[in-house]
Design a protein around this motif. Structure first.
Motif, PDB file in Angstrom:
ATOM      1  N   PRO A  75      37.961  47.868  39.434  1.00  0.00           N
ATOM      2  CA  PRO A  75      39.255  47.448  39.872  1.00  0.00           C
ATOM      3  C   PRO A  75      39.690  46.352  38.993  1.00  0.00           C
ATOM      4  CG  PRO A  75      37.620  46.631  41.593  1.00  0.00           C
ATOM      5  CD  PRO A  75      37.006  47.726  40.536  1.00  0.00           C
ATOM      6  N   ALA A  76      40.876  46.007  38.834  1.00  0.00           N
ATOM      7  CA  ALA A  76      41.440  44.745  38.067  1.00  0.00           C
ATOM      8  C   ALA A  76      42.033  43.872  38.966  1.00  0.00           C
ATOM      9  CB  ALA A  76      42.089  45.161  37.072  1.00  0.00           C
ATOM     10  N   LEU A  77      42.003  42.559  39.120  1.00  0.00           N
ATOM     11  CA  LEU A  77      42.642  41.631  39.848  1.00  0.00           C
ATOM     12  C   LEU A  77      43.498  40.643  39.086  1.00  0.00           C
ATOM     13  CD1 LEU A  77      39.980  40.685  42.470  1.00  0.00           C
ATOM     14  CD2 LEU A  77      41.819  42.489  42.952  1.00  0.00           C
ATOM     15  N   ILE A  78      44.716  40.793  38.866  1.00  0.00           N
ATOM     16  CA  ILE A  78      45.652  39.763  38.331  1.00  0.00           C
ATOM     17  C   ILE A  78      46.520  38.989  39.192  1.00  0.00           C
ATOM     18  CG2 ILE A  78      47.316  39.686  36.419  1.00  0.00           C
ATOM     19  CD1 ILE A  78      46.558  42.257  35.541  1.00  0.00           C
TER      20      ILE A  78
ATOM     21  N   ILE B 199      43.779  49.964  41.251  1.00  0.00           N
ATOM     22  CA  ILE B 199      42.702  50.833  41.876  1.00  0.00           C
ATOM     23  C   ILE B 199      42.879  52.187  41.275  1.00  0.00           C
ATOM     24  CG2 ILE B 199      42.429  49.295  43.724  1.00  0.00           C
ATOM     25  CD1 ILE B 199      44.366  51.470  45.093  1.00  0.00           C
ATOM     26  N   ALA B 200      41.969  53.115  41.616  1.00  0.00           N
ATOM     27  CA  ALA B 200      41.951  54.347  41.366  1.00  0.00           C
ATOM     28  C   ALA B 200      41.220  54.780  42.752  1.00  0.00           C
ATOM     29  CB  ALA B 200      41.605  54.926  40.340  1.00  0.00           C
ATOM     30  N   ASN B 201      41.517  56.161  43.349  1.00  0.00           N
ATOM     31  CA  ASN B 201      40.698  56.948  44.146  1.00  0.00           C
ATOM     32  C   ASN B 201      39.464  57.370  43.794  1.00  0.00           C
ATOM     33  OD1 ASN B 201      42.446  56.437  46.608  1.00  0.00           O
ATOM     34  ND2 ASN B 201      43.764  58.323  45.844  1.00  0.00           N
ATOM     35  N   TRP B 202      39.396  57.687  42.552  1.00  0.00           N
ATOM     36  CA  TRP B 202      38.160  58.115  42.043  1.00  0.00           C
ATOM     37  C   TRP B 202      37.141  57.008  41.492  1.00  0.00           C
ATOM     38  CZ3 TRP B 202      37.870  55.929  37.326  1.00  0.00           C
ATOM     39  CH2 TRP B 202      39.091  55.753  36.675  1.00  0.00           C
TER      40      TRP B 202
END
Length: 179
Positions: free
Chosen positions: A140-143, A92-95
């Motif tokens: 977002p990336a889910l792994i 994730i990232a806040n931006w």
């Protein structure tokens, strides 16, 4: 020469070809837009001036919720690779707007699957080595990780609905349990 036709309720229109329009639009500050901007600030949202550009922007701070544990590169090995149970890692990232959009859904998943799955988040900006190592190109990336390795075909990028996340996790956990 291109001329701008301005109306406070209608977007700017130009009476010239598109090539000249873009050059003119970049340098044009229409008084009517400023008027609309001032009216909106009184009614809806407070604005402040950006020190870099001098333009107004809404004063709202939206951060990614943190009911799920946020880990760093130093904790990754212990929390993810050495875990007994499968671990869903969300980069994730806040931006990142889609990250904020999917955050409550991932928090829900961490509670829903807490007996079968561990969920952690990794901040993109603070952990460049992990981003490079796992080639995270979209957020977002889910792994999903199982036994210290990335589960094949478990990678998903971008926001998704709660229903899609449930289908994704159910299918993954079923395939991991069968293997």
């Amino acid at each position: 020469m291109a001329t701008a036709i301005c109306n406070p309720t209608v977007p700017l229109r130009f009476s010239s070809p598109p090539a000249a329009t873009t050059a003119l639009a970049m340098n044009l500050r229409a008084p009517s837009r400023n008027l609309v901007f001032r009216q909106q600030t009184r009614r809806k949202t407070r604005f402040r001036l950006s020190p870099e550009t001098g333009c107004g922007f809404p004063v709202r701070k939206l951060a990614v919720s943190c009911q799920v544990v946020v880990i760093t590169e130093n904790e990754f090995s212990e929390q993810v690779l050495k875990s007994e149970s499968p671990v869903l890692v969300e980069f994730i990232a806040n931006w990142c707007g889609p990250c904020r959009l999917i955050a409550p859904i991932v928090d829900w998943a961490s509670q829903e699957y807490k007996d079968r799955l561990k969920v952690v988040k990794i901040d993109h900006d603070s952990n460049p080595k992990l981003i490079e190592e796992y080639k995270v190109y979209g957020l977002p990336a889910l792994i999903l990780f199982k036994n210290g390795k990335e589960v094949p075909e478990s990678r998903r990028e971008g926001a998704m609905t709660k229903v899609k996340l449930k289908e994704y996790l159910d299918a993954l956990l079923e395939s991991v349990a069968a293997a």
